[in-house]
Write an enzyme that holds these catalytic residues in place. Sequence first.
Site, PDB file in Angstrom:
ATOM      1  N   LYS A  60      55.243  43.284 -34.845  1.00  0.00           N
ATOM      2  CA  LYS A  60      55.545  42.229 -35.133  1.00  0.00           C
ATOM      3  C   LYS A  60      54.340  41.177 -35.678  1.00  0.00           C
ATOM      4  O   LYS A  60      54.840  40.129 -36.294  1.00  0.00           O
ATOM      5  CB  LYS A  60      56.509  41.452 -33.905  1.00  0.00           C
ATOM      6  CG  LYS A  60      55.404  40.914 -32.781  1.00  0.00           C
ATOM      7  CD  LYS A  60      55.855  40.488 -31.709  1.00  0.00           C
ATOM      8  CE  LYS A  60      55.217  40.173 -30.497  1.00  0.00           C
ATOM      9  NZ  LYS A  60      54.467  39.056 -30.876  1.00  0.00           N
ATOM     10  N   ASP A  61      53.190  41.535 -35.709  1.00  0.00           N
ATOM     11  CA  ASP A  61      52.180  41.136 -35.895  1.00  0.00           C
ATOM     12  C   ASP A  61      51.555  41.297 -37.342  1.00  0.00           C
ATOM     13  O   ASP A  61      51.073  40.428 -38.262  1.00  0.00           O
ATOM     14  CB  ASP A  61      50.895  41.296 -35.163  1.00  0.00           C
ATOM     15  CG  ASP A  61      50.901  40.846 -33.772  1.00  0.00           C
ATOM     16  OD1 ASP A  61      51.563  39.867 -33.542  1.00  0.00           O
ATOM     17  OD2 ASP A  61      50.326  41.248 -32.768  1.00  0.00           O
ATOM     18  N   ARG A 109      59.398  30.597 -32.472  1.00  0.00           N
ATOM     19  CA  ARG A 109      60.624  31.094 -32.354  1.00  0.00           C
ATOM     20  C   ARG A 109      61.082  30.997 -30.759  1.00  0.00           C
ATOM     21  O   ARG A 109      62.150  30.661 -30.543  1.00  0.00           O
ATOM     22  CB  ARG A 109      60.220  32.588 -32.553  1.00  0.00           C
ATOM     23  CG  ARG A 109      61.636  33.411 -32.294  1.00  0.00           C
ATOM     24  CD  ARG A 109      61.496  34.886 -32.339  1.00  0.00           C
ATOM     25  NE  ARG A 109      60.355  35.270 -31.585  1.00  0.00           N
ATOM     26  CZ  ARG A 109      60.606  35.624 -30.161  1.00  0.00           C
ATOM     27  NH1 ARG A 109      61.740  35.411 -29.471  1.00  0.00           N
ATOM     28  NH2 ARG A 109      59.714  35.974 -29.550  1.00  0.00           N
ATOM     29  N   ARG A 110      60.372  31.134 -29.877  1.00  0.00           N
ATOM     30  CA  ARG A 110      60.716  30.772 -28.512  1.00  0.00           C
ATOM     31  C   ARG A 110      60.942  29.640 -28.176  1.00  0.00           C
ATOM     32  O   ARG A 110      61.631  29.137 -27.559  1.00  0.00           O
ATOM     33  CB  ARG A 110      59.566  31.664 -27.410  1.00  0.00           C
ATOM     34  CG  ARG A 110      59.466  32.914 -27.624  1.00  0.00           C
ATOM     35  CD  ARG A 110      58.326  33.443 -26.696  1.00  0.00           C
ATOM     36  NE  ARG A 110      58.320  34.895 -26.667  1.00  0.00           N
ATOM     37  CZ  ARG A 110      57.138  35.857 -26.744  1.00  0.00           C
ATOM     38  NH1 ARG A 110      55.813  34.859 -26.853  1.00  0.00           N
ATOM     39  NH2 ARG A 110      57.238  36.962 -26.883  1.00  0.00           N
ATOM     40  N   ARG A 140      47.940  30.555 -24.955  1.00  0.00           N
ATOM     41  CA  ARG A 140      47.341  31.395 -25.640  1.00  0.00           C
ATOM     42  C   ARG A 140      46.527  32.429 -24.676  1.00  0.00           C
ATOM     43  O   ARG A 140      46.512  31.986 -23.410  1.00  0.00           O
ATOM     44  CB  ARG A 140      46.469  31.023 -26.691  1.00  0.00           C
ATOM     45  CG  ARG A 140      46.944  30.820 -28.126  1.00  0.00           C
ATOM     46  CD  ARG A 140      47.464  31.929 -28.805  1.00  0.00           C
ATOM     47  NE  ARG A 140      46.653  33.056 -28.742  1.00  0.00           N
ATOM     48  CZ  ARG A 140      45.636  33.068 -29.961  1.00  0.00           C
ATOM     49  NH1 ARG A 140      45.215  32.080 -30.715  1.00  0.00           N
ATOM     50  NH2 ARG A 140      44.818  34.054 -30.089  1.00  0.00           N
ATOM     51  N   ARG A 174      48.009  34.749 -18.893  1.00  0.00           N
ATOM     52  CA  ARG A 174      49.271  33.913 -18.931  1.00  0.00           C
ATOM     53  C   ARG A 174      49.858  34.121 -17.668  1.00  0.00           C
ATOM     54  O   ARG A 174      50.530  33.065 -17.241  1.00  0.00           O
ATOM     55  CB  ARG A 174      50.299  34.568 -20.248  1.00  0.00           C
ATOM     56  CG  ARG A 174      49.634  34.573 -21.503  1.00  0.00           C
ATOM     57  CD  ARG A 174      50.628  34.861 -22.722  1.00  0.00           C
ATOM     58  NE  ARG A 174      49.817  35.078 -24.078  1.00  0.00           N
ATOM     59  CZ  ARG A 174      50.452  35.092 -25.087  1.00  0.00           C
ATOM     60  NH1 ARG A 174      51.875  35.171 -25.273  1.00  0.00           N
ATOM     61  NH2 ARG A 174      49.753  35.362 -26.180  1.00  0.00           N
ATOM     62  N   CYS A 186      55.537  35.757 -39.775  1.00  0.00           N
ATOM     63  CA  CYS A 186      55.614  35.555 -37.966  1.00  0.00           C
ATOM     64  C   CYS A 186      55.245  34.010 -37.975  1.00  0.00           C
ATOM     65  O   CYS A 186      54.954  33.593 -36.764  1.00  0.00           O
ATOM     66  CB  CYS A 186      54.653  36.593 -37.491  1.00  0.00           C
ATOM     67  SG  CYS A 186      53.100  36.192 -37.831  1.00  0.00           S
TER      68      CYS A 186
END
Length: 319
Positions: free
Chosen positions: A83-84, A131-132, A149, A155, A242
């Site tokens: 996805k990156d 997106r989230r 981040r 996290r 992305c």
Amino acid sequence: MTVASITRVLKIGTRGSLLARTQAGTVLDALVAAGHRAELVIVKTAGDESAAPVQQIGVGVFTTALRDQLAAGNVDIAVHSYKDLPTAPDDRFTIAAIPPREDPRDALVARDGLVLGELPAGSRIGTSAPRRIAQLKALGLGLDIVPLRGNLDTRLGKVTAGELDAVVVARAGLARIGRLDAITESLEPVQMLSAPGQGALAIECRADDADLVTALTALDDASTRSAVVAERSVLAALEAGCTAPVGALAEVVESIDEDGRIFDELSLRACVVALDGSDEIRASVVGAPERAAELGRALADELLELGAADVMSGGGGDA
């Protein structure tokens, strides 16, 4: 090809985080099991050096340094979180293998074992992925979205320390580092559609390294490749990398025709969501797995016809 046709020790480039090293380690183990010699090479990236949100430091920030080392011949293989990767192809390289992917869903890690619907209005939820952010806001739960981040341990630690009520992260990352126990809810696609390619690895090498391309092909999973190609074709056709609030999820499923014969079918769904959650467009399509790229483009066309360009005009990026 035979194992003997590659005599060198294969150098596998990876970022230095626990997750990246774990992901690259699975590729190393598979190559060693096939009779090759391999070692990991840690590469620092601009994304590792910066605390800024991904949408500010740019698309491909986690992959450019790996690709530079690959092009220079300092590593033979680069292992990326798919996805990156930017959607634009780079003729210097080829994605020689996409192994079977982990569960692509997003996951909630919340205080007190709470699920998303149990978090009271005003709860502080950590994520920097637009997106989230967009999909969380579209649910209308009154949550306070806080930029976030750092590696997965950082996290999760924000929740443990009480700084945040919850974080949303990729379930696949937690699975790979053995932290599925931290998840309080795996978010279903109807709640939050994952990033195109989420949970999948891209094993990349130089396009002219024919023997290595052939060797890596043994690690490829056809169903995962079809799904990821379809998802990323949506992204490319929308001209969104992305850095846009776009979700897409495809899977190869078994279907039965009218004569009772079983066949594989690719099911693809995607969404485009306004960053403030005020508008959302969803669509889906099914077709043959070998038509993955075509199906992705067709679904993007449908989204655009429904107004996706206007919805995306205020978009951001995925982390």
